[in-house]
Design a protein around this motif. Sequence first.
Motif, short mmCIF file in Angstrom:
data_model
loop_
_atom_site.label_atom_id
_atom_site.label_comp_id
_atom_site.label_asym_id
_atom_site.label_seq_id
_atom_site.Cartn_x
_atom_site.Cartn_y
_atom_site.Cartn_z
N ASP A 11 40.08 50.70 25.20
CA ASP A 11 41.67 49.96 24.93
C ASP A 11 42.02 50.75 23.61
N GLY A 12 41.75 52.51 23.19
CA GLY A 12 42.52 53.78 23.18
C GLY A 12 42.94 52.89 21.89
N ILE A 13 41.38 52.89 21.39
CA ILE A 13 41.35 52.76 19.92
C ILE A 13 40.94 53.62 18.82
N SER A 14 41.30 54.85 18.32
CA SER A 14 40.29 55.25 17.59
C SER A 14 39.47 55.16 16.69
N VAL A 15 38.10 55.52 17.32
CA VAL A 15 36.73 54.17 15.81
C VAL A 15 36.61 55.58 15.37
N GLU A 16 36.90 56.13 15.34
CA GLU A 16 36.67 56.46 13.46
C GLU A 16 37.53 56.34 12.31
N HIS A 17 39.38 56.63 12.80
CA HIS A 17 39.85 55.39 11.85
C HIS A 17 39.50 54.11 12.19
N ARG A 18 39.48 53.17 13.16
CA ARG A 18 39.63 51.89 12.79
C ARG A 18 38.07 51.54 12.22
N ILE A 19 36.90 52.30 12.85
CA ILE A 19 34.96 52.18 12.19
C ILE A 19 34.82 52.95 11.03
N TYR A 20 34.91 53.99 11.83
CA TYR A 20 33.69 54.88 10.40
C TYR A 20 35.32 55.80 9.00
N THR A 21 36.18 55.11 9.04
CA THR A 21 37.45 55.73 8.15
C THR A 21 36.80 54.32 7.22
N PRO A 22 36.56 53.30 7.29
CA PRO A 22 36.89 52.39 6.80
C PRO A 22 35.45 52.38 5.28
#
Length: 172
Positions: free
Chosen positions: A33-44
Motif C-alpha cells: 500500500d506504499g506505507i512506510s513500515v518504519e514510519h507507521r509502526i516502528y517509529t511510534p
Amino acid sequence: TLRPVLKINLSDSGFIIYHESFRRYILEKLKDDGISVEHRIYTPIISWFNHKDFFTYNKSFKHFLKILLLNKKYDKILSLLDEKYVIKSILGGNAWHFIDANMQIFKQVISSSRKLDKFILFNELHKVIASTYDSYYDLLPYYLECIGYQKGYELALESLLNNNHPTTTINC
C-alpha cells in the motif's frame, strides 16, 4: 480459526494480536500500500519505549533493543550499555535470561561498530555475567523476595514470566 492470531490477555482485559504469518502479512500489506513500515509502526514504538525507563519497564527491557536493532539504531543501543548495566538490570527486576539476551544484541552491534571503548566495557560486563550466573540462580528466591519487598511483588512476578510463560524454575 483465529486462535493463533488472537490470544486473550487476561491481565489487560483484551487481546494480543500476534502470529508470525499474520505479522508478515501486515508488513507486506503496508509495503504494498506504499506505507512506510518504519514510519507507521516502528517509529511510534521506539518513541513509546523512549519514554519508558529501559531498566525498570519490563517490556522495554525485553523488546526495545530488538526493535532498535531491526531499525539500525545502533547508537541508541550502545547508549544503553554502561558500567552499571548489570546492576541496573538486576535492580530493575529483570530476569537473567533477558540480561544475557540483551548482551548478545550489544555484542552484535559492538562488533560491527568497532568502538573499542564499548568492546572493552562489554568484555568486562560479560565476565561479570559469566561468573555470577550460578550464584544468581542460587540466590534467586532471596532476590525476588527483596525485589518484591522494595519495589512490589508484581515486579518480582513479571521477572519470572514472559508472555505468561515461566522464564526460569525456582528451587526453594
